[in-house]
Design a protein around this motif. Structure first.
Motif, PDB file in Angstrom:
ATOM      1  N   ALA A 142       0.826  -1.205   0.000  1.00  0.00           N
ATOM      2  CA  ALA A 142       0.000   0.000   0.000  1.00  0.00           C
ATOM      3  C   ALA A 142       0.866   1.264   0.000  1.00  0.00           C
ATOM      4  CB  ALA A 142      -0.926   0.000   1.219  1.00  0.00           C
ATOM      5  N   SER A 143       2.013   1.214   0.683  1.00  0.00           N
ATOM      6  CA  SER A 143       2.942   2.347   0.694  1.00  0.00           C
ATOM      7  C   SER A 143       3.462   2.626  -0.709  1.00  0.00           C
ATOM      8  CB  SER A 143       4.127   2.055   1.633  1.00  0.00           C
ATOM      9  OG  SER A 143       3.693   1.824   2.948  1.00  0.00           O
ATOM     10  N   PHE A 144       3.795   1.581  -1.437  1.00  0.00           N
ATOM     11  CA  PHE A 144       4.312   1.734  -2.799  1.00  0.00           C
ATOM     12  C   PHE A 144       3.279   2.424  -3.691  1.00  0.00           C
ATOM     13  CE2 PHE A 144       5.112   0.517  -7.143  1.00  0.00           C
ATOM     14  CZ  PHE A 144       6.494   0.537  -7.262  1.00  0.00           C
ATOM     15  N   VAL A 145       2.069   1.923  -3.669  1.00  0.00           N
ATOM     16  CA  VAL A 145       1.026   2.466  -4.543  1.00  0.00           C
ATOM     17  C   VAL A 145       0.687   3.905  -4.153  1.00  0.00           C
ATOM     18  CG1 VAL A 145      -1.349   2.182  -5.341  1.00  0.00           C
ATOM     19  CG2 VAL A 145       0.093   0.168  -4.978  1.00  0.00           C
ATOM     20  N   ALA A 146       0.562   4.156  -2.850  1.00  0.00           N
ATOM     21  CA  ALA A 146       0.200   5.498  -2.384  1.00  0.00           C
ATOM     22  C   ALA A 146       1.268   6.524  -2.765  1.00  0.00           C
ATOM     23  CB  ALA A 146       0.001   5.485  -0.869  1.00  0.00           C
ATOM     24  N   LEU A 185       7.005   9.025 -13.949  1.00  0.00           N
ATOM     25  CA  LEU A 185       8.266   8.298 -13.860  1.00  0.00           C
ATOM     26  C   LEU A 185       8.966   8.553 -12.527  1.00  0.00           C
ATOM     27  CD1 LEU A 185       9.670   8.984 -17.453  1.00  0.00           C
ATOM     28  CD2 LEU A 185       8.455   6.942 -16.639  1.00  0.00           C
ATOM     29  N   ILE A 186       8.950   9.796 -12.098  1.00  0.00           N
ATOM     30  CA  ILE A 186       9.547  10.121 -10.803  1.00  0.00           C
ATOM     31  C   ILE A 186       8.800   9.397  -9.678  1.00  0.00           C
ATOM     32  CG2 ILE A 186       9.977  12.003  -9.162  1.00  0.00           C
ATOM     33  CD1 ILE A 186      10.408  13.836 -11.582  1.00  0.00           C
ATOM     34  N   GLY A 187       7.486   9.238  -9.859  1.00  0.00           N
ATOM     35  CA  GLY A 187       6.688   8.546  -8.855  1.00  0.00           C
ATOM     36  C   GLY A 187       7.132   7.123  -8.616  1.00  0.00           C
ATOM     37  N   VAL A 188       7.677   6.471  -9.632  1.00  0.00           N
ATOM     38  CA  VAL A 188       8.181   5.100  -9.457  1.00  0.00           C
ATOM     39  C   VAL A 188       9.343   5.107  -8.472  1.00  0.00           C
ATOM     40  CG1 VAL A 188       9.221   3.118 -10.613  1.00  0.00           C
ATOM     41  CG2 VAL A 188       7.413   4.424 -11.760  1.00  0.00           C
ATOM     42  N   GLY A 189      10.263   6.085  -8.630  1.00  0.00           N
ATOM     43  CA  GLY A 189      11.363   6.193  -7.683  1.00  0.00           C
ATOM     44  C   GLY A 189      10.872   6.524  -6.285  1.00  0.00           C
ATOM     45  N   GLU A 190       9.911   7.439  -6.192  1.00  0.00           N
ATOM     46  CA  GLU A 190       9.317   7.791  -4.896  1.00  0.00           C
ATOM     47  C   GLU A 190       8.705   6.562  -4.240  1.00  0.00           C
ATOM     48  OE1 GLU A 190       7.510  10.858  -2.127  1.00  0.00           O
ATOM     49  OE2 GLU A 190       8.713  11.260  -3.898  1.00  0.00           O
ATOM     50  N   ALA A 191       8.004   5.767  -5.018  1.00  0.00           N
ATOM     51  CA  ALA A 191       7.336   4.577  -4.494  1.00  0.00           C
ATOM     52  C   ALA A 191       8.356   3.565  -3.978  1.00  0.00           C
ATOM     53  CB  ALA A 191       6.469   3.952  -5.580  1.00  0.00           C
ATOM     54  N   ALA A 192       9.436   3.363  -4.728  1.00  0.00           N
ATOM     55  CA  ALA A 192      10.455   2.398  -4.321  1.00  0.00           C
ATOM     56  C   ALA A 192      11.120   2.821  -3.017  1.00  0.00           C
ATOM     57  CB  ALA A 192      11.493   2.245  -5.431  1.00  0.00           C
ATOM     58  N   ILE A 193      11.492   4.105  -2.919  1.00  0.00           N
ATOM     59  CA  ILE A 193      12.137   4.598  -1.698  1.00  0.00           C
ATOM     60  C   ILE A 193      11.190   4.490  -0.507  1.00  0.00           C
ATOM     61  CG2 ILE A 193      13.081   6.650  -0.572  1.00  0.00           C
ATOM     62  CD1 ILE A 193      13.999   7.554  -3.390  1.00  0.00           C
ATOM     63  N   THR A 194       9.941   4.867  -0.709  1.00  0.00           N
ATOM     64  CA  THR A 194       8.953   4.826   0.375  1.00  0.00           C
ATOM     65  C   THR A 194       8.709   3.403   0.843  1.00  0.00           C
ATOM     66  OG1 THR A 194       7.867   6.818  -0.474  1.00  0.00           O
ATOM     67  CG2 THR A 194       6.584   5.423   1.022  1.00  0.00           C
ATOM     68  N   ALA A 195       8.486   2.483  -0.087  1.00  0.00           N
ATOM     69  CA  ALA A 195       8.200   1.093   0.276  1.00  0.00           C
ATOM     70  C   ALA A 195       9.394   0.450   0.971  1.00  0.00           C
ATOM     71  CB  ALA A 195       7.818   0.298  -0.977  1.00  0.00           C
ATOM     72  N   LEU A 196      10.595   0.699   0.483  1.00  0.00           N
ATOM     73  CA  LEU A 196      11.789   0.124   1.110  1.00  0.00           C
ATOM     74  C   LEU A 196      11.974   0.656   2.528  1.00  0.00           C
ATOM     75  CD1 LEU A 196      14.315   0.199  -1.881  1.00  0.00           C
ATOM     76  CD2 LEU A 196      13.367  -1.832  -0.776  1.00  0.00           C
ATOM     77  N   THR A 197      11.757   1.951   2.720  1.00  0.00           N
ATOM     78  CA  THR A 197      11.932   2.540   4.044  1.00  0.00           C
ATOM     79  C   THR A 197      10.872   2.052   5.015  1.00  0.00           C
ATOM     80  OG1 THR A 197      12.866   4.523   3.009  1.00  0.00           O
ATOM     81  CG2 THR A 197      12.184   4.698   5.302  1.00  0.00           C
ATOM     82  N   VAL A 198       9.617   2.076   4.590  1.00  0.00           N
ATOM     83  CA  VAL A 198       8.539   1.588   5.453  1.00  0.00           C
ATOM     84  C   VAL A 198       8.745   0.113   5.773  1.00  0.00           C
ATOM     85  CG1 VAL A 198       6.061   1.109   5.576  1.00  0.00           C
ATOM     86  CG2 VAL A 198       6.867   3.305   4.683  1.00  0.00           C
ATOM     87  N   GLY A 199       9.127  -0.680   4.764  1.00  0.00           N
ATOM     88  CA  GLY A 199       9.366  -2.096   4.990  1.00  0.00           C
ATOM     89  C   GLY A 199      10.491  -2.339   5.972  1.00  0.00           C
TER      90      GLY A 199
END
Length: 349
Positions: A142-146, A185-199
């Protein structure tokens, strides 16, 4: 996506300033319900981490880069109201100390990068968490998608503000197409950083992740034939120790990212800068009020070595942000404690 002075006219900048001030006031009150003695220091650390990661521009297309906005990350880790404050603290530090983002455009930047990203991302996050299985992995998904959706939402918000207050005569359709396209495209990077950090945080201390609260059902006890919630036990010494360890690890990581890794970040203009240059919406960019600051441009004045200059500026930025953020959030936390203190009533009244 830091908007400089001169992109948006004075009336719209003033209106967004009022909106930003109102949102911060509401967030200060809302953060009282989100913060406690454990999460107040974490919120200051989240602000410092966002500052550090925003220095790490990553390439997304030919001649274009992107960086973390941070609204989704902050909202999920420490709550939406506190998240707005986290990103606002970062934007304030960047604007005053580093001449990044115009001071007259501070309301625009807070509205766009703090309010829009936080509200949009957390709304989608809560909706997804409700329908996904009640597992830790669902929080990460959910973090990735959001986070992914929050970035084009911010680009759309900027496009709207430009449509009603842009200082140059450029077709809004061209601005919208370019802004949303590159920021997906930038959102993909944002999603990856967010999901990795939250995880990463949820793997070691899921109880500190605001978005994961309620993930596990409370233990039930049978009392007189009825099931009731078991009382919540005080946090053990091991948990308090791991909290300190998490905070120290996060701070060291932020310092390393800002002080060392940032030297290897992409030098290409970010999405907004690229669109502004290509479409001509930067024709009336104003001089930044603090462009002569000793830290302007994320470098230390009079330090000739670019690696040392940028690294020192990054370390100073992380330090100032964590101190300012922690101070704000501890103040909010103490205010909550004082507001909830029982009022003594004299005998006989």
């Amino acid at each position: 996506m830091h908007v400089p002075d001169g992109f948006i006219n004075a009336p719209v900048s003033a209106v967004t300033g009022v909106v930003a001030a109102g949102a911060i006031a509401v967030s200060l009150r809302g953060a009282r319900r989100e913060l406690d003695e454990r999460t107040a220091p974490l919120a200051g650390l989240v602000a410092a981490f966002i500052f550090a990661v925003q220095m790490l521009n990553f390439p997304v297309a030919a001649g274009t880069s992107g960086h973390l906005l941070g609204g989704a990350l902050a909202a999920i880790l420490v709550g939406p109201f506190t998240g707005v404050l986290c990103v606002s603290v970062v934007l304030l530090m960047q604007g005053i100390l580093f001449a990044d983002g115009g001071l007259t455009a501070l309301g625009v930047n807070i509205t766009d990068m703090a309010i829009v990203t936080t509200v949009v991302s957390y709304a989608f996050f809560r909706g997804l968490v409700k329908v996904l299985p009640r597992k830790r992995r669902s929080v990460t998904v959910a973090s990735f998608v959001a986070a992914l959706l929050s970035v084009p939402a911010a680009a759309l918000a900027f496009t709207f503000l430009y449509a009603i207050g842009g200082t140059t005569d450029v077709a809004i359709s061209k601005v919208a197409t370019a802004m949303i396209g590159v920021h997906v495209l930038i959102g993909v990077g944002e999603a990856a950083i967010t999901a990795l950090t939250v995880g990463a945080v949820i793997a070691v201390r899921p109880d500190l992740v605001y978005g994961a609260r309620g993930l596990q059902q409370r233990l039930k006890l049978r009392v007189n034939g009825e099931l009731v919630d078991a009382p919540t036990a005080a946090a053990p010494v091991a948990a308090r120790s791991s909290h300190r360890k998490l905070w120290i690890t996060g701070l060291v990581t932020s310092l390393v990212l800002a002080g060392f890794v940032s030297f290897y970040a992409s030098a290409s203009p970010d999405g907004l800068e690229k669109v502004a240059k290509d479409k001509g919406i930067d024709a009336r960019t104003g001089k930044h009020a603090t462009e002569d600051s000793p830290l302007a441009g994320y470098g230390v004045k009079d330090v000739s070595d670019p690696r040392v200059s940028g690294g020192l500026a990054g370390v100073i930025g992380v330090g100032v942000t964590v101190v300012a953020g922690t101070g704000v959030f501890w103040t909010v936390r103490r205010r909550r404690t004082s507001d909830s203190s029982p009022v003594s009533v004299p005998e006989g009244v």
